[in-house]
Design an enzyme around this catalytic site. Sequence first.
Site, PDB file in Angstrom:
ATOM      1  N   ASP A 271       0.853  -1.184   0.000  1.00  0.00           N
ATOM      2  CA  ASP A 271       0.000   0.000   0.000  1.00  0.00           C
ATOM      3  C   ASP A 271       0.891   1.238   0.000  1.00  0.00           C
ATOM      4  O   ASP A 271       2.088   1.160   0.258  1.00  0.00           O
ATOM      5  CB  ASP A 271      -0.982  -0.007   1.168  1.00  0.00           C
ATOM      6  CG  ASP A 271      -0.305  -0.089   2.523  1.00  0.00           C
ATOM      7  OD1 ASP A 271       0.908   0.143   2.587  1.00  0.00           O
ATOM      8  OD2 ASP A 271      -0.989  -0.377   3.504  1.00  0.00           O
TER       9      ASP A 271
ATOM     10  N   GLY B 288      -0.868   5.991   2.396  1.00  0.00           N
ATOM     11  CA  GLY B 288      -1.891   7.020   2.554  1.00  0.00           C
ATOM     12  C   GLY B 288      -2.830   6.763   3.717  1.00  0.00           C
ATOM     13  O   GLY B 288      -3.145   7.671   4.492  1.00  0.00           O
ATOM     14  N   PHE B 289      -3.283   5.516   3.872  1.00  0.00           N
ATOM     15  CA  PHE B 289      -4.229   5.206   4.938  1.00  0.00           C
ATOM     16  C   PHE B 289      -3.582   5.362   6.307  1.00  0.00           C
ATOM     17  O   PHE B 289      -4.196   5.864   7.246  1.00  0.00           O
ATOM     18  CB  PHE B 289      -4.780   3.784   4.779  1.00  0.00           C
ATOM     19  CG  PHE B 289      -5.762   3.408   5.851  1.00  0.00           C
ATOM     20  CD1 PHE B 289      -7.073   3.868   5.792  1.00  0.00           C
ATOM     21  CD2 PHE B 289      -5.388   2.620   6.930  1.00  0.00           C
ATOM     22  CE1 PHE B 289      -7.990   3.540   6.786  1.00  0.00           C
ATOM     23  CE2 PHE B 289      -6.288   2.288   7.929  1.00  0.00           C
ATOM     24  CZ  PHE B 289      -7.594   2.747   7.847  1.00  0.00           C
TER      25      PHE B 289
ATOM     26  N   GLY C 275     -11.473   3.909   0.848  1.00  0.00           N
ATOM     27  CA  GLY C 275     -12.427   4.687   1.622  1.00  0.00           C
ATOM     28  C   GLY C 275     -13.634   3.915   2.099  1.00  0.00           C
ATOM     29  O   GLY C 275     -14.641   4.507   2.493  1.00  0.00           O
TER      30      GLY C 275
ATOM     31  N   ASP D 226      -7.726  -7.650   1.145  1.00  0.00           N
ATOM     32  CA  ASP D 226      -6.736  -7.775   2.211  1.00  0.00           C
ATOM     33  C   ASP D 226      -7.385  -7.313   3.505  1.00  0.00           C
ATOM     34  O   ASP D 226      -8.292  -6.485   3.488  1.00  0.00           O
ATOM     35  CB  ASP D 226      -5.501  -6.914   1.930  1.00  0.00           C
ATOM     36  CG  ASP D 226      -5.726  -5.463   2.340  1.00  0.00           C
ATOM     37  OD1 ASP D 226      -5.315  -5.087   3.457  1.00  0.00           O
ATOM     38  OD2 ASP D 226      -6.337  -4.698   1.564  1.00  0.00           O
TER      39      ASP D 226
ATOM     40  N   CYS E 277     -12.386 -28.391   8.237  1.00  0.00           N
ATOM     41  CA  CYS E 277     -11.119 -27.733   7.905  1.00  0.00           C
ATOM     42  C   CYS E 277      -9.970 -28.741   7.961  1.00  0.00           C
ATOM     43  O   CYS E 277      -9.882 -29.542   8.888  1.00  0.00           O
ATOM     44  CB  CYS E 277     -10.865 -26.582   8.881  1.00  0.00           C
ATOM     45  SG  CYS E 277      -9.323 -25.694   8.569  1.00  0.00           S
TER      46      CYS E 277
ATOM     47  N   CYS F 142      -6.695 -27.820   8.001  1.00  0.00           N
ATOM     48  CA  CYS F 142      -5.459 -27.140   8.392  1.00  0.00           C
ATOM     49  C   CYS F 142      -4.736 -27.936   9.484  1.00  0.00           C
ATOM     50  O   CYS F 142      -5.301 -28.834  10.114  1.00  0.00           O
ATOM     51  CB  CYS F 142      -5.744 -25.715   8.864  1.00  0.00           C
ATOM     52  SG  CYS F 142      -6.374 -25.573  10.552  1.00  0.00           S
TER      53      CYS F 142
END
Length: 370
Positions: A89, A92-93, A212, A262, A300, A302
């Site tokens: 990124d 900015g955020f 935003g 994300d 699951c 995992c």
Amino acid sequence: MKFELDKQDGRARRGRLIFKRGVVETPAFMPVGTYGSVKGMMPEEVADTGAQIILGNTFHLSIRPGTDIIEQHGDLHDFMNWKGPILTDSGGFQVFSLGKMRKITEEGVHFRNPVNGSKIFMGPEESMDVQRKLGSDIVMIFDECTPYPATHDVAADSMRLSLRWAERSKQAHGDNPSALFGIVQGGMYEDLRQESIKGLTDIGFDGYAIGGLSVGEPKEEMMGTLDFTEPHMPKDKPRYMMGVGKPEDIVEAVRRGIDMFDCVIPTRNARNGFLFTHSGVVKIRNAVNKTSLEPLDAKCDCYTCQNYTRAYLHHLDKCGEIQGARLNTIHNLHYYQLLMKGLREAIASETLDTFVSEFYQARGEDVPAL
């Protein structure tokens, strides 16, 4: 970067992003590695969950450890030993999140280093320079994240500043072979979102993000904004919804034509014992799990679910054991990747409606109307 679009089911899209470092099947979820590390996970473990691309944070990495030391390793991939693509990124955020610690001007943002209080300036050119040094596969333009709530005038001024910064970002990106994504702003206003998209497409980018959102607005407003924004976005470019989100938000955004996501939710919530399963959320520290011999999620596959009971995870959480946070994180990230795989397969076979219905039915919820 090359983007291929294979299939559509309604508005939902199945495709892939092709990089020199590998292929990313879409819709895709990107785990967040803010400081060059997905918290609690080895890079190989992140890849084992099914993640093909991760996110790094330009703002934080530029402050600690700084680009000089990262460049001495080669780039961010070498620094953190991640073999696949990385999206960064623009910062900015994070600058937006500093509140009174920053001052926004036409040139960029003046702010105080949150670590040592020193003065720092970041504008489009500086952000592009940092991301070039990081060796990012996808670079995000420098933009201003419009606050929520915002009046039409405030949102308009913010969006138009972001457009001017987008032009400067494109120029500063120059001959960098990395993909450059524009970011659509405009608050919750349809006319401003459309103006932002037109301005960005006139400049021309390799992909387009929706910024935003997920900044405190109600879910209905977030999805409503997505509904009037997505139809105007280029069909032949990837669409990225930044900072989203919860599993149900991802499902709803995929139904509306979004390709990339994300969020820190799966990793942050894992460290707080808040775990995602096919039947909904499990709060592992609740007393009901103290004696449970069941796996966290029977559906699951995992490492956590195949080897440990809810009672063991509850015990680790109560004792504050690091291993508990790691096992929880392995599961949450794996769950998110299973969700994305299921969405991709459903779109490819044109059975998305059935997948969505079963997703909500397992949680005891009704399917929201599109």
